[in-house]
Structure formats: C-alpha cells, structure tokens
Motif scaffolding. Structure first.
Motif, PDB file in Angstrom:
ATOM      1  N   ILE A   1       0.831  -1.198   0.000  1.00 24.57           N
ATOM      2  CA  ILE A   1       0.000   0.000   0.000  1.00 24.57           C
ATOM      3  C   ILE A   1       0.869   1.253   0.000  1.00 24.57           C
ATOM      4  CG2 ILE A   1      -1.862   1.195   1.193  1.00 24.57           C
ATOM      5  CD1 ILE A   1      -2.359  -1.437   2.761  1.00 24.57           C
ATOM      6  N   PRO A   2       0.961   1.976  -1.123  1.00 23.49           N
ATOM      7  CA  PRO A   2       1.669   3.261  -1.095  1.00 23.49           C
ATOM      8  C   PRO A   2       0.802   4.334  -0.460  1.00 23.49           C
ATOM      9  CG  PRO A   2       0.814   2.862  -3.281  1.00 23.49           C
ATOM     10  CD  PRO A   2       0.447   1.652  -2.453  1.00 23.49           C
ATOM     11  N   VAL A   3       1.375   5.133   0.402  1.00 21.74           N
ATOM     12  CA  VAL A   3       0.618   6.097   1.191  1.00 21.74           C
ATOM     13  C   VAL A   3       1.276   7.462   1.095  1.00 21.74           C
ATOM     14  CG1 VAL A   3      -0.025   6.751   3.542  1.00 21.74           C
ATOM     15  CG2 VAL A   3      -0.322   4.398   2.784  1.00 21.74           C
ATOM     16  N   LYS A   4       0.446   8.454   0.772  1.00 18.27           N
ATOM     17  CA  LYS A   4       0.900   9.832   0.814  1.00 18.27           C
ATOM     18  C   LYS A   4       0.584  10.382   2.195  1.00 18.27           C
ATOM     19  CE  LYS A   4       0.597  14.276  -1.560  1.00 18.27           C
ATOM     20  NZ  LYS A   4      -0.064  15.061  -2.631  1.00 18.27           N
ATOM     21  N   ALA A   5       1.609  10.603   2.974  1.00 17.47           N
ATOM     22  CA  ALA A   5       1.445  11.070   4.344  1.00 17.47           C
ATOM     23  C   ALA A   5       2.716  11.827   4.713  1.00 17.47           C
ATOM     24  CB  ALA A   5       1.198   9.891   5.285  1.00 17.47           C
ATOM     25  N   ARG A   6       2.965  11.958   5.986  1.00 11.46           N
ATOM     26  CA  ARG A   6       4.184  12.608   6.460  1.00 11.46           C
ATOM     27  C   ARG A   6       4.887  11.676   7.432  1.00 11.46           C
ATOM     28  NH1 ARG A   6       2.265  18.910   7.579  1.00 11.46           N
ATOM     29  NH2 ARG A   6       1.619  19.351   5.428  1.00 11.46           N
ATOM     30  N   PRO A   7       5.887  10.894   6.954  1.00  9.37           N
ATOM     31  CA  PRO A   7       6.409  10.871   5.581  1.00  9.37           C
ATOM     32  C   PRO A   7       5.625   9.901   4.699  1.00  9.37           C
ATOM     33  CG  PRO A   7       7.705   9.434   6.963  1.00  9.37           C
ATOM     34  CD  PRO A   7       6.670  10.056   7.865  1.00  9.37           C
ATOM     35  N   ASN A   8       5.846  10.010   3.369  1.00 12.31           N
ATOM     36  CA  ASN A   8       5.305   9.021   2.449  1.00 12.31           C
ATOM     37  C   ASN A   8       5.991   7.677   2.687  1.00 12.31           C
ATOM     38  OD1 ASN A   8       3.935  11.181   1.365  1.00 12.31           O
ATOM     39  ND2 ASN A   8       5.197  11.322  -0.476  1.00 12.31           N
ATOM     40  N   ASP A   9       5.298   6.589   2.344  1.00 15.97           N
ATOM     41  CA  ASP A   9       5.905   5.273   2.502  1.00 15.97           C
ATOM     42  C   ASP A   9       5.057   4.242   1.761  1.00 15.97           C
ATOM     43  OD1 ASP A   9       7.614   3.192   3.391  1.00 15.97           O
ATOM     44  OD2 ASP A   9       7.822   4.128   5.361  1.00 15.97           O
ATOM     45  N   VAL A  10       5.555   3.025   1.709  1.00 18.85           N
ATOM     46  CA  VAL A  10       4.805   1.873   1.229  1.00 18.85           C
ATOM     47  C   VAL A  10       4.630   0.929   2.410  1.00 18.85           C
ATOM     48  CG1 VAL A  10       4.773  -0.115  -0.316  1.00 18.85           C
ATOM     49  CG2 VAL A  10       5.628   2.090  -1.136  1.00 18.85           C
TER      50      VAL A  10
END
Length: 528
Positions: A116-125
């Motif tokens: 699951i790629p996630v745009k957040a702080r920080p981004n991650d998979v």
C-alpha cells in the motif's frame, strides 16, 4: 405524490443511454449494470471512482481493489467469478495511515498480501497480510520506501520476491514479503511517446508484472493520470527473466485515448488477467467523457495474444458492447446505496469517512432505523462527512434529518475539504454550501426536522426540502453547476461524492436515506 416518481422511478429493468456510449442496463436503484443479459457487457464493469485496479485471480475467484485515497475504511475487496459482475466483500484497511494510492494485491504461499503506497508525512509503502481474503488483515507496517509509489509484487524465476515501483525501479523483499532485503535499483527505461502528444507528464507509474509461459510482461502507465483526455496510456515490455533486460512492445502504446470525442478519457494503469474460459483480459481505469467528477472508472478490455508472444488489446474505444468471458458464474452485481439503517452501518463497503480521526467511528450509533451521528467540526470542511461512491451521470438522494440544539446537519456533494456543495440547517436557518465555503443563511421554515433531497443531473444541482415527510417539496433558492468539482481543478485524484454531515455541538439523526440513478435528459417517470 408517489415517492418513487420523486426518486426517479426508473429504477429497474429498462436500458438507458449515456452520451457517447451505447445502451447500458439498469441494475439496483437504476445504477449502471455492465451485464446486458445477452452474452455481452458494456463498460464500465465497476462505475464510480474505482482507480488503479489491482486484480487477483485465485482459482475460480477474482478479487479486485482500488486506490481509496482519503476514504476510510478503505481498500474494499470486490469479488467476481466472471470478470463482469462484481460484489463488495469487506474493507481491508480500517486504520487511517494516510492517502492510499495504487496498491498491489497478491497471493503467495497461501497468504494474501497488500502493498500500500501512502501519501502522508512521511510518504511510505506499507504491507499488510491475511490468511483469508476477508481478513482479519494485519496492522499495516511501513517498509521504508518514501520516494516511490505504485508497488507491484512479483516472484522471479529463482523464487526471489520483489516490488516493482514507479520510475522503472524495483527492490527485493524478504522471503516472507514483510521487509526490504536490498536497495532500490533502476531496471527499466520506459518507452517514450512523441513530443507533440498532449499529455500531463511522462510519469512512469503503475507497473504490473505478469508471467505467461517463458516470458515476464511488464505493463506501465505513462502520460499522467489526468490532465488532457489524451494523456494517460498503457505501454508494455517483456523479458525472459524478471531480472531483465526488458524489450519494448513494438505496438506501444497499447491503449490511449486519441481524441476528447471518445467515450473514455485518460485510459491507463492496466493489469492482465486470465478469464474463466482461458481468454485474456486487461483491467484499467478511465474517466467517462465530460465526467471527471465521477473519478476513474474500472474498464475491461479483451486481449489477443499473437504468434510472436506479444499481445494486443482489442476493445477499441470501449464505447460499444463486447462479448463476455465464458465459463464463469455471474454474481449479483453492485450494491444498493439507499439505507434504511436497519442494522449495523456498512462502513467500508457502502459508507466511508473522509480523513477520519482515530475515534471517528465512535460518532456513529444505529438504532430504531435511525443513524445517530455526533457532530464534529464547524462545517463539512473539518467535520469528516460520511460519503458514498456514486457512478451515475444523473442521480438524486434524499434523507430525513433531525438536529439537536447547537447542531447543523445536511446533505452534500463532496470532493474534498476545500471543494463541496450542498445544504445544511439548524432549527432556525439554512446554510448554503457552495465552492467549498458557507454562504447564504436564509430562514428555515421547517424547524429542527425536515426531509432534504439533492438532484445532480449531469452536473446541474437542484435542492428541495420538505416539512411533511416528502409529501410536498419546496425548491431551495440556490441552483448549482458542479462540473468543475474534480481533480483537474483541485488535485487529489478524488471524485464528487454524495453524503451527509453533522457539525457544531450535539448531533443529528438520519433516517430513510434513498438513492436513485436517473435517466439523463427529461425527468424520469415511474416504472412498474
């Protein structure tokens, strides 16, 4: 007046016409149904916002999920046995870990995995796993990949496990698939389109790896997900080994919208899958012509293999019916969006919160055919509204709403926290939501309880209210046009969704929520 006529009436049986696309069947509540009942189907196979399809063939079963972005519970798993008719099962993701982009759904060693790629702080998979497709799914764990999106799990000929990533990169996984086992490496330079094509950007993303015979095939999206209708496209490459080198498909691009006059815009992000009869198909997404507001819908395209080991997608612009795969079992398609609140709320399969807090579900209580929703925030912008995923070009929805002192509640068409439209009320005044702001506050003649209806007919919005349980209606004096409530205006890759909210203090009670798709054009008449 019979409420069925107010709700569109044309809810069952007949075929309708959607501009630029052939006649399509009407399913539950008049919603688009792909199966035409005569051995053919008409795209989309799943209407509404169904971007970045991740498909898994598991014996006779097919499982499918999509990018869920800021909607939670998210990553609902859909089930089919014929690739055309789909039913929702359960959401795989209940904890808000950020905006969820294009995932990889895989089965390896008898265990199901989601990357699951996630745009957040920080981004991650993140990775999560389950021993059954319905879960329970493990708590998602970050892998430490902040610079990449769109992972695709693949197993090499030597048994090693990998994630292929955006930009032509990949990274090795541990044998259990739950950790990284090496550095990110660049392995593929995608095919480039001519400079004079109108695209959003190169943006190589969404790699999908498939093994057939002695070849590995990689499908990649380039050209940008949105922007010009002609931007997004599907390209392919192949290799005898997962470790390369990769040979470009001589027919690239395999899919591309070539004109804004076509029925489907920005077609791309494809996966290959074998049908129940041994035929092959591609699943990808696209915007319906003139309807960026509905998000990217899920499209099914027949695939033909050639003698030289390559393949072509043969469905043309997908504007006309296509022969269905044979040999599968047709499940009942879709789900009703209406809700009488007679049982537990269908969170994840039907209703989702927008960017929920960890305790968001505690706001909900269902009893006596009524949804009790505690107020949060001052407006839909910061109140985490409860939303549906609608895929019809014209529809209406209505609900009876009662507010407690200090609460403002209502119905909305919601893109994100800065772009929405609709109407709210308290016991004394209405509040108009338009352009993502709160505007006029005229007097409310109905008091603390009323029935509200929003009609969205090809982007033209009308709002009605009733103080006598829907026997008579008054048109609210604010019409709206919402064709610009979409990604190319606001970003975010989302869609315009119907829903409800409660803000301020106290809470609101919602009952008898009704949704119906409408025929485009003239007002629908009562059926049967």
């Amino acid at each position: 007046m019979d409420r069925r006529s107010l709700l569109g009436g044309a809810v069952i049986g007949s075929a309708g016409l959607s501009a630029g696309i052939g006649a399509w069947a009407r399913g539950i509540e008049g919603q688009h149904a792909p199966d035409l009942g005569n051995g053919t189907f008409l795209n989309p196979v799943l209407s509404g916002d169904r971007p970045d399809p991740a498909i898994l063939k598991d014996g006779a079963d097919y499982y499918l999920t999509f990018s869920s972005f800021d909607a939670y519970p998210g990553l609902t798993i859909w089930h089919s046995r014929d690739l055309v008719n789909w039913q929702p099962r359960r959401p795989a993701l209940t904890r808000n870990i950020g905006s969820v982009w294009a995932v990889s759904l895989e089965k390896h060693g008898g265990r199901y995995f989601l990357y699951i790629p996630v745009k957040a702080r920080p981004n991650d998979v993140f990775v999560t796993w389950a021993d059954h497709i319905d879960g329970p799914w493990s708590d998602p764990v970050p892998l430490g990949l902040p610079r990449h999106i769109d992972p695709c799990h693949a197993v090499a000929e030597d048994g090693s496990r990998w994630l292929f990533l955006s930009g032509g990169d990949r990274v090795r996984l541990s044998d259990d698939g739950l950790r990284l086992a090496g550095p990110v490496e660049h392995v593929y330079d995608p095919w480039r389109y001519p400079d004079d094509w109108d695209v959003e950007g190169f943006s190589p993303e969404g790699p999908k790896i498939h093994r057939r015979g002695n070849w590995f095939y990689m499908l990649t999206a380039v050209g940008g997900t949105a922007g010009p209708p002609t931007g997004h496209m599907v390209i392919a490459a192949r290799s005898r080994s997962l470790h390369g080198p990769w040979e470009q498909h001589p027919g690239n691009p395999l899919v591309r919208t070539r004109s804004a006059d076509e029925a489907w815009w920005s077609r791309g992000h494809a996966s290959l899958v074998e049908g129940p009869d041994g035929s092959w198909w591609a699943l990808y997404h696209g915007y319906r012509k003139d309807f960026w507001t509905l998000g990217r819908q899920c499209l099914l395209d027949p695939v033909r293999w050639t003698a030289d080991g390559w393949f072509a997608m043969t469905g043309g612009d997908l504007s006309r019916p296509l022969p269905q795969p044979r040999g599968g079992v047709a499940l009942p398609h879709g789900l009703a969006l209406s809700d009488d609140f007679a049982g537990p709320l269908q969170l994840g399969t039907k209703w989702t919160f927008f960017r929920p807090a960890p305790d968001e579900a505690e706001r909900l209580h269902v009893a006596d055919n009524t949804l009790h929703l505690a107020a949060r925030g001052e407006a839909p912008s910061n109140g985490s509204p409860l939303l549906l995923n609608a895929g019809d070009t014209s529809y209406r929805f209505e609900c009876t709403i009662a507010v407690e002192p200090g609460c403002t509640a209502g119905l909305v068409l919601f893109y994100d926290d800065r772009l929405y439209a609709g109407l709210g009320f308290d016991a004394e005044r209405f509040v108009t939501h338009q352009y993502g702001i709160e505007r006029a506050r005229p007097a409310n003649p109905h008091g603390a309880r009323l029935r509200m209806r929003i009609t969205n007919r090809r982007h033209i919005v009308a709002i009605h209210t009733s103080g006598d349980h829907g026997q008579t209606w008054q048109r609210f004096d604010r019409g709206m046009e919402v064709s610009g409530y979409h990604h190319n205006v606001r970003g975010g890759f989302l869609s315009l969704r119907p829903g409800l909210y409660a803000a301020g203090r106290g809470g609101a009670r919602f009952s008898d929520f009704r949704y119906a798709a409408l025929a485009d054009g003239a007002a629908a008449t009562t059926a049967g």
